[in-house]
Design a protein around this motif. Structure first.
Motif, mmCIF file in Angstrom:
data_model
loop_
_atom_site.group_PDB
_atom_site.id
_atom_site.type_symbol
_atom_site.label_atom_id
_atom_site.label_comp_id
_atom_site.label_asym_id
_atom_site.label_seq_id
_atom_site.Cartn_x
_atom_site.Cartn_y
_atom_site.Cartn_z
ATOM 1 N N LEU A 32 11.011 -36.191 -9.927
ATOM 2 C CA LEU A 32 10.871 -38.114 -10.830
ATOM 3 C C LEU A 32 9.502 -38.415 -11.844
ATOM 4 O O LEU A 32 10.285 -38.871 -12.932
ATOM 5 N N ARG A 33 8.706 -38.037 -11.843
ATOM 6 C CA ARG A 33 7.538 -38.610 -12.892
ATOM 7 C C ARG A 33 8.289 -37.717 -14.245
ATOM 8 O O ARG A 33 7.644 -37.920 -15.381
ATOM 9 N N ALA A 34 8.199 -36.159 -13.904
ATOM 10 C CA ALA A 34 9.280 -35.095 -15.610
ATOM 11 C C ALA A 34 10.155 -36.181 -15.744
ATOM 12 O O ALA A 34 10.020 -35.971 -17.137
ATOM 13 N N THR A 35 10.980 -36.864 -14.974
ATOM 14 C CA THR A 35 12.087 -37.128 -15.536
ATOM 15 C C THR A 35 12.215 -38.760 -16.027
ATOM 16 O O THR A 35 12.272 -38.560 -17.382
ATOM 17 N N TRP A 36 11.285 -39.516 -15.806
ATOM 18 C CA TRP A 36 10.252 -40.533 -16.343
ATOM 19 C C TRP A 36 9.078 -39.894 -17.350
ATOM 20 O O TRP A 36 9.912 -40.810 -18.921
ATOM 21 N N LEU A 37 8.649 -39.376 -17.978
ATOM 22 C CA LEU A 37 7.903 -38.929 -19.008
ATOM 23 C C LEU A 37 8.608 -37.827 -19.445
ATOM 24 O O LEU A 37 8.461 -38.171 -20.860
ATOM 25 N N CYS A 38 9.940 -37.193 -19.013
ATOM 26 C CA CYS A 38 10.710 -36.486 -20.308
ATOM 27 C C CYS A 38 12.184 -36.349 -21.160
ATOM 28 O O CYS A 38 12.816 -36.458 -21.475
ATOM 29 N N ASN A 39 12.209 -37.510 -20.103
ATOM 30 C CA ASN A 39 13.276 -38.699 -21.018
ATOM 31 C C ASN A 39 14.687 -37.451 -19.596
ATOM 32 O O ASN A 39 15.624 -36.839 -20.474
ATOM 33 N N TRP A 40 14.490 -36.696 -18.669
ATOM 34 C CA TRP A 40 15.198 -36.050 -18.384
ATOM 35 C C TRP A 40 17.364 -36.369 -18.529
ATOM 36 O O TRP A 40 17.013 -37.487 -17.582
ATOM 37 N N SER A 41 17.769 -35.146 -18.324
ATOM 38 C CA SER A 41 19.118 -36.152 -18.020
ATOM 39 C C SER A 41 19.596 -35.993 -16.895
ATOM 40 O O SER A 41 18.549 -35.058 -15.631
ATOM 41 N N LEU A 42 20.699 -36.394 -16.069
ATOM 42 C CA LEU A 42 21.280 -36.703 -14.849
ATOM 43 C C LEU A 42 21.405 -35.112 -14.017
ATOM 44 O O LEU A 42 20.510 -34.438 -13.512
ATOM 45 N N LEU A 43 21.706 -34.180 -15.463
ATOM 46 C CA LEU A 43 22.582 -33.388 -14.723
ATOM 47 C C LEU A 43 21.007 -31.903 -14.232
ATOM 48 O O LEU A 43 20.990 -31.190 -13.764
ATOM 49 N N ILE A 45 18.476 -33.119 -13.789
ATOM 50 C CA ILE A 45 17.565 -33.608 -12.430
ATOM 51 C C ILE A 45 18.179 -33.200 -10.797
ATOM 52 O O ILE A 45 17.960 -32.441 -9.781
ATOM 53 N N LEU A 46 19.722 -32.983 -11.516
ATOM 54 C CA LEU A 46 20.377 -32.842 -10.440
ATOM 55 C C LEU A 46 20.026 -31.140 -9.807
ATOM 56 O O LEU A 46 20.054 -30.346 -8.713
ATOM 57 N N LYS A 47 20.023 -30.153 -10.995
ATOM 58 C CA LYS A 47 19.689 -29.377 -10.955
ATOM 59 C C LYS A 47 18.538 -28.298 -10.458
ATOM 60 O O LYS A 47 18.410 -27.754 -9.489
ATOM 61 N N TYR A 48 17.650 -29.097 -10.352
ATOM 62 C CA TYR A 48 15.890 -29.563 -9.819
ATOM 63 C C TYR A 48 16.396 -29.392 -8.559
ATOM 64 O O TYR A 48 15.320 -29.038 -7.804
ATOM 65 N N PHE A 49 17.244 -30.795 -7.895
ATOM 66 C CA PHE A 49 17.535 -30.877 -6.323
ATOM 67 C C PHE A 49 17.141 -30.054 -6.434
ATOM 68 O O PHE A 49 17.556 -29.320 -4.626
ATOM 69 N N ILE A 50 18.778 -29.734 -6.404
ATOM 70 C CA ILE A 50 19.453 -28.590 -5.833
ATOM 71 C C ILE A 50 18.776 -26.747 -5.637
ATOM 72 O O ILE A 50 18.902 -26.424 -4.868
ATOM 73 N N ALA A 51 18.120 -26.390 -6.486
ATOM 74 C CA ALA A 51 16.985 -25.773 -6.782
ATOM 75 C C ALA A 51 15.699 -25.893 -5.158
ATOM 76 O O ALA A 51 15.288 -25.058 -5.076
ATOM 77 N N SER A 52 15.042 -27.057 -5.304
ATOM 78 C CA SER A 52 14.121 -27.288 -4.118
ATOM 79 C C SER A 52 14.945 -26.590 -2.216
ATOM 80 O O SER A 52 14.202 -26.640 -1.552
ATOM 81 N N LEU A 53 16.650 -26.498 -2.879
ATOM 82 C CA LEU A 53 17.305 -27.001 -1.011
ATOM 83 C C LEU A 53 17.232 -24.977 -0.827
ATOM 84 O O LEU A 53 17.650 -24.771 0.000
ATOM 85 N N ILE A 54 17.213 -24.324 -2.176
ATOM 86 C CA ILE A 54 18.038 -23.123 -2.376
ATOM 87 C C ILE A 54 15.701 -21.826 -2.572
ATOM 88 O O ILE A 54 15.339 -22.443 -3.598
ATOM 89 N N PRO A 55 15.897 -20.949 -1.323
ATOM 90 C CA PRO A 55 14.743 -20.482 -1.652
ATOM 91 C C PRO A 55 14.549 -20.037 -2.710
ATOM 92 O O PRO A 55 15.388 -19.355 -3.421
ATOM 93 N N LEU A 56 13.259 -20.041 -3.309
ATOM 94 C CA LEU A 56 12.725 -19.326 -4.730
ATOM 95 C C LEU A 56 13.201 -20.070 -5.635
ATOM 96 O O LEU A 56 13.163 -19.207 -6.594
ATOM 97 N N ALA A 57 14.931 -20.708 -5.553
ATOM 98 C CA ALA A 57 14.808 -20.858 -6.977
ATOM 99 C C ALA A 57 13.967 -21.714 -7.875
ATOM 100 O O ALA A 57 14.345 -21.472 -9.121
ATOM 101 N N THR A 58 13.063 -22.752 -7.367
ATOM 102 C CA THR A 58 11.758 -23.198 -8.324
ATOM 103 C C THR A 58 11.488 -22.224 -9.070
ATOM 104 O O THR A 58 11.453 -22.546 -9.935
ATOM 105 N N PHE A 59 11.098 -20.990 -8.431
ATOM 106 C CA PHE A 59 10.837 -19.791 -9.710
ATOM 107 C C PHE A 59 11.836 -19.098 -10.664
ATOM 108 O O PHE A 59 10.633 -19.372 -11.564
ATOM 109 N N ILE A 60 12.714 -19.678 -10.591
ATOM 110 C CA ILE A 60 13.339 -19.266 -11.610
ATOM 111 C C ILE A 60 13.366 -20.041 -12.341
ATOM 112 O O ILE A 60 13.509 -19.308 -13.866
ATOM 113 N N LEU A 61 13.356 -21.823 -12.032
ATOM 114 C CA LEU A 61 13.750 -22.847 -13.433
ATOM 115 C C LEU A 61 12.038 -22.930 -14.249
ATOM 116 O O LEU A 61 11.910 -22.999 -14.497
#
Length: 74
Positions: A32-43, A45-61
């Motif tokens: 959420l902080r990165a969204t605020w500072l970097c003006n990320w798109s909703l898509l 944000i959704l990608k990073y949230f879904i990655a938080s639910l899949i094991p090790l996916a955040t390392f890919i991102l």
């Protein structure tokens, strides 16, 4: 879970659960902080949230984030 059921140590699972939950909340706060500072798109944000639910996916991102950082530093 093996510590809880095989060794009868439920307190270990309790504290690991607390740590896991706090780290998850901190991850969401960081997104959420990165969204605020970097003006990320909703898509994105959704990608990073879904990655938080899949094991090790955040390392890919992480590769994508490193590329963005290198662009911002130039």
């Amino acid at each position: 879970m093996p510590l809880k059921y095989y060794y009868d140590l439920p307190v270990v699972v309790k504290y690991n659960g607390w740590v896991h939950g706090i780290l998850f909340i901190l991850y969401i706060a960081a997104v959420l902080r990165a969204t605020w500072l970097c003006n990320w798109s909703l898509l994105r944000i959704l990608k990073y949230f879904i990655a938080s639910l899949i094991p090790l996916a955040t390392f890919i991102l992480d590769k994508e984030l490193r590329k963005d950082i290198s662009v911002l530093q130039k």
